[in-house]
Design a protein around this motif. Structure first.
Motif, PDB file in Angstrom:
ATOM      1  N   LEU A  14       0.818  -1.214   0.000  1.00  0.00           N
ATOM      2  CA  LEU A  14       0.000   0.000   0.000  1.00  0.00           C
ATOM      3  C   LEU A  14       0.852   1.265   0.000  1.00  0.00           C
ATOM      4  N   ILE A  15       2.024   1.192   0.616  1.00  0.00           N
ATOM      5  CA  ILE A  15       2.883   2.373   0.720  1.00  0.00           C
ATOM      6  C   ILE A  15       4.316   2.017   0.345  1.00  0.00           C
ATOM      7  N   HIS A  16       5.089   3.026  -0.017  1.00  0.00           N
ATOM      8  CA  HIS A  16       6.503   2.816  -0.302  1.00  0.00           C
ATOM      9  C   HIS A  16       7.257   2.515   0.987  1.00  0.00           C
ATOM     10  N   PRO A 104       8.870  10.621   6.081  1.00  0.00           N
ATOM     11  CA  PRO A 104       7.420  10.601   5.836  1.00  0.00           C
ATOM     12  C   PRO A 104       7.069   9.567   4.772  1.00  0.00           C
ATOM     13  N   VAL A 105       5.979   8.834   5.003  1.00  0.00           N
ATOM     14  CA  VAL A 105       5.602   7.761   4.092  1.00  0.00           C
ATOM     15  C   VAL A 105       4.783   8.295   2.922  1.00  0.00           C
ATOM     16  N   GLU A 106       4.787   7.522   1.854  1.00  0.00           N
ATOM     17  CA  GLU A 106       4.120   7.916   0.614  1.00  0.00           C
ATOM     18  C   GLU A 106       3.309   6.733   0.094  1.00  0.00           C
ATOM     19  N   PRO A 107       2.026   6.926  -0.216  1.00  0.00           N
ATOM     20  CA  PRO A 107       1.221   5.809  -0.721  1.00  0.00           C
ATOM     21  C   PRO A 107       1.650   5.399  -2.121  1.00  0.00           C
ATOM     22  N   LEU A 108       1.470   4.139  -2.423  1.00  0.00           N
ATOM     23  CA  LEU A 108       1.693   3.674  -3.779  1.00  0.00           C
ATOM     24  C   LEU A 108       0.561   4.187  -4.669  1.00  0.00           C
ATOM     25  N   GLU A 110      -2.663   4.655  -6.747  1.00  0.00           N
ATOM     26  CA  GLU A 110      -4.002   4.061  -6.716  1.00  0.00           C
ATOM     27  C   GLU A 110      -4.360   3.429  -5.372  1.00  0.00           C
ATOM     28  N   MET A 111      -3.608   3.719  -4.331  1.00  0.00           N
ATOM     29  CA  MET A 111      -3.949   3.126  -3.041  1.00  0.00           C
ATOM     30  C   MET A 111      -5.347   3.531  -2.587  1.00  0.00           C
ATOM     31  N   VAL A 112      -5.582   4.835  -2.544  1.00  0.00           N
ATOM     32  CA  VAL A 112      -6.870   5.336  -2.071  1.00  0.00           C
ATOM     33  C   VAL A 112      -8.001   4.861  -2.954  1.00  0.00           C
ATOM     34  N   GLU A 113      -7.817   4.952  -4.278  1.00  0.00           N
ATOM     35  CA  GLU A 113      -8.865   4.547  -5.215  1.00  0.00           C
ATOM     36  C   GLU A 113      -9.194   3.062  -5.069  1.00  0.00           C
ATOM     37  N   THR A 114      -8.178   2.234  -4.866  1.00  0.00           N
ATOM     38  CA  THR A 114      -8.401   0.797  -4.721  1.00  0.00           C
ATOM     39  C   THR A 114      -9.149   0.473  -3.436  1.00  0.00           C
ATOM     40  N   LEU A 115      -8.718   1.069  -2.326  1.00  0.00           N
ATOM     41  CA  LEU A 115      -9.390   0.821  -1.049  1.00  0.00           C
ATOM     42  C   LEU A 115     -10.826   1.342  -1.080  1.00  0.00           C
ATOM     43  N   ASP A 116     -11.026   2.510  -1.682  1.00  0.00           N
ATOM     44  CA  ASP A 116     -12.382   3.057  -1.805  1.00  0.00           C
ATOM     45  C   ASP A 116     -13.289   2.106  -2.578  1.00  0.00           C
ATOM     46  N   LEU A 143      -1.270   8.388   7.086  1.00  0.00           N
ATOM     47  CA  LEU A 143      -2.094   8.232   5.886  1.00  0.00           C
ATOM     48  C   LEU A 143      -3.570   7.978   6.208  1.00  0.00           C
ATOM     49  N   GLU A 144      -3.910   8.051   7.497  1.00  0.00           N
ATOM     50  CA  GLU A 144      -5.302   7.914   7.948  1.00  0.00           C
ATOM     51  C   GLU A 144      -5.931   6.611   7.455  1.00  0.00           C
ATOM     52  N   LEU A 145      -5.180   5.533   7.551  1.00  0.00           N
ATOM     53  CA  LEU A 145      -5.651   4.249   7.044  1.00  0.00           C
ATOM     54  C   LEU A 145      -6.692   3.595   7.948  1.00  0.00           C
ATOM     55  N   SER A 146      -6.794   4.036   9.186  1.00  0.00           N
ATOM     56  CA  SER A 146      -7.825   3.465  10.057  1.00  0.00           C
ATOM     57  C   SER A 146      -9.222   3.768   9.532  1.00  0.00           C
ATOM     58  N   ALA A 147      -9.335   4.752   8.655  1.00  0.00           N
ATOM     59  CA  ALA A 147     -10.640   5.039   8.034  1.00  0.00           C
ATOM     60  C   ALA A 147     -11.118   3.850   7.205  1.00  0.00           C
ATOM     61  N   TYR A 148     -10.183   3.052   6.712  1.00  0.00           N
ATOM     62  CA  TYR A 148     -10.529   1.871   5.922  1.00  0.00           C
ATOM     63  C   TYR A 148     -10.538   0.594   6.749  1.00  0.00           C
ATOM     64  N   PHE A 149      -9.616   0.505   7.715  1.00  0.00           N
ATOM     65  CA  PHE A 149      -9.445  -0.760   8.422  1.00  0.00           C
ATOM     66  C   PHE A 149     -10.011  -0.764   9.837  1.00  0.00           C
ATOM     67  N   ASP A 150     -10.362   0.417  10.365  1.00  0.00           N
ATOM     68  CA  ASP A 150     -10.973   0.530  11.688  1.00  0.00           C
ATOM     69  C   ASP A 150     -10.105  -0.196  12.720  1.00  0.00           C
ATOM     70  N   THR A 151     -10.677  -1.144  13.434  1.00  0.00           N
ATOM     71  CA  THR A 151      -9.912  -1.889  14.440  1.00  0.00           C
ATOM     72  C   THR A 151      -9.291  -3.153  13.865  1.00  0.00           C
ATOM     73  N   ARG A 152      -9.482  -3.381  12.588  1.00  0.00           N
ATOM     74  CA  ARG A 152      -8.962  -4.608  11.960  1.00  0.00           C
ATOM     75  C   ARG A 152      -7.530  -4.376  11.465  1.00  0.00           C
ATOM     76  N   ILE A 153      -6.678  -3.936  12.396  1.00  0.00           N
ATOM     77  CA  ILE A 153      -5.275  -3.657  12.110  1.00  0.00           C
ATOM     78  C   ILE A 153      -4.427  -4.551  13.003  1.00  0.00           C
ATOM     79  N   PHE A 154      -3.552  -5.322  12.390  1.00  0.00           N
ATOM     80  CA  PHE A 154      -2.721  -6.268  13.123  1.00  0.00           C
ATOM     81  C   PHE A 154      -1.253  -6.029  12.765  1.00  0.00           C
TER      82      PHE A 154
END
Length: 247
Positions: A14-16, A104-108, A110-116, A143-154
């Motif tokens: 998802l990210i570089h 600082p991290v950078e998304p690959l 189409e990351m946002v478009e794919t997750l959306d 990158l505010e990824l919890s908006a997509y994964f919520d508590t499903r982060i391991f």
């Protein structure tokens, strides 16, 4: 069709990530060439990779593995030349190794478009990443990824079959309706195949030696190789349609 659960790797999926390690490693090699001008750069790099891979296999994906490997590599060459290790150089190399974790991290692409799109299509999204918890959460928060994964982060120190199986058990996932997507043959694809889920391999442009292994597990579901993230939704849909027709 049953709801599909998509488990994503983070780094270089998802990210570089590897490119930042590559930059810092080249800086280390530059420094080493000044200290040991008569040693071939490729020899130093090979020694570093050997030390670093052994460290990761023994201790997992910690923040200390790269700076400690820098110091160990320097120390070996210094001792082989009959010289004592310089503490100031040790401190400089350790600090250099840690610097990769402040970039600082950078998304690959189409990351946002794919997750959306996957979320809009009703997929349940899970993140399984390996590494130091504080550093991985730094990236996730940036990158505010919890908006997509919520508590499903391991986050797993040892990202292997046992770690993936624990996630499957905790979330009560069915292998036939679950996908593991990542760049690493070692920590993403092999564990996914071992627990019987569908897998999608998206090779990184510049892969870390640790991630490259031979696959010796027979797939129980899909085993796809794609070029980019943006291909993922269509590939999953095509496979599911084909599986339904096959029934």
């Amino acid at each position: 069709m049953n709801t599909q659960t998509i488990i994503f790797d983070l780094d270089d999926t998802l990210i570089h990530c590897n490119k930042y390690f590559g930059i810092v490693i080249e800086q280390f090699l530059d420094h080493m060439m000044k200290l040991f001008p008569d040693v071939d750069r490729s020899v130093i790099r090979s020694r570093l990779m050997e030390i670093d891979l052994a460290s990761v296999e023994a201790n997992g994906l910690t923040m200390e593995h790269l700076p400690e490997s820098f110091v160990a590599t320097y120390s070996q060459f210094q001792q082989e030349q009959g010289e004592e290790v310089d503490n100031r150089t040790v401190d400089q190399l350790y600090t250099l190794g840690l610097s990769v974790f402040s970039i600082p991290v950078e998304p690959l692409p189409e990351m946002v478009e794919t997750l959306d799109r996957l979320r809009e299509e009703g997929c349940s999204l899970v993140l399984h990443t390996g590494g130091d918890e504080s550093n991985q959460y730094r990236k996730i928060m940036q990158l505010e990824l919890s908006a997509y994964f919520d508590t499903r982060i391991f986050i797993s120190k040892h990202k292997d079959t046992a770690a993936l199986r624990r996630i499957m058990d905790q979330l009560r996932l069915q292998p036939s309706d679950t996908w593991m997507i990542g760049n690493s043959l070692r920590t993403d694809i092999m564990p996914g195949l071992a627990v019987g889920v569908n897998v999608i391999h998206i090779p990184a442009e510049d892969e870390w030696e640790f991630n490259n292994i031979d696959i010796d597990v027979e797939p129980q579901g899909a085993f796809l190789t794609l070029k980019s993230l943006k291909e993922v939704p269509d590939a999953i849909r095509a496979y599911l349609v084909g599986r339904k027709i096959g029934r």
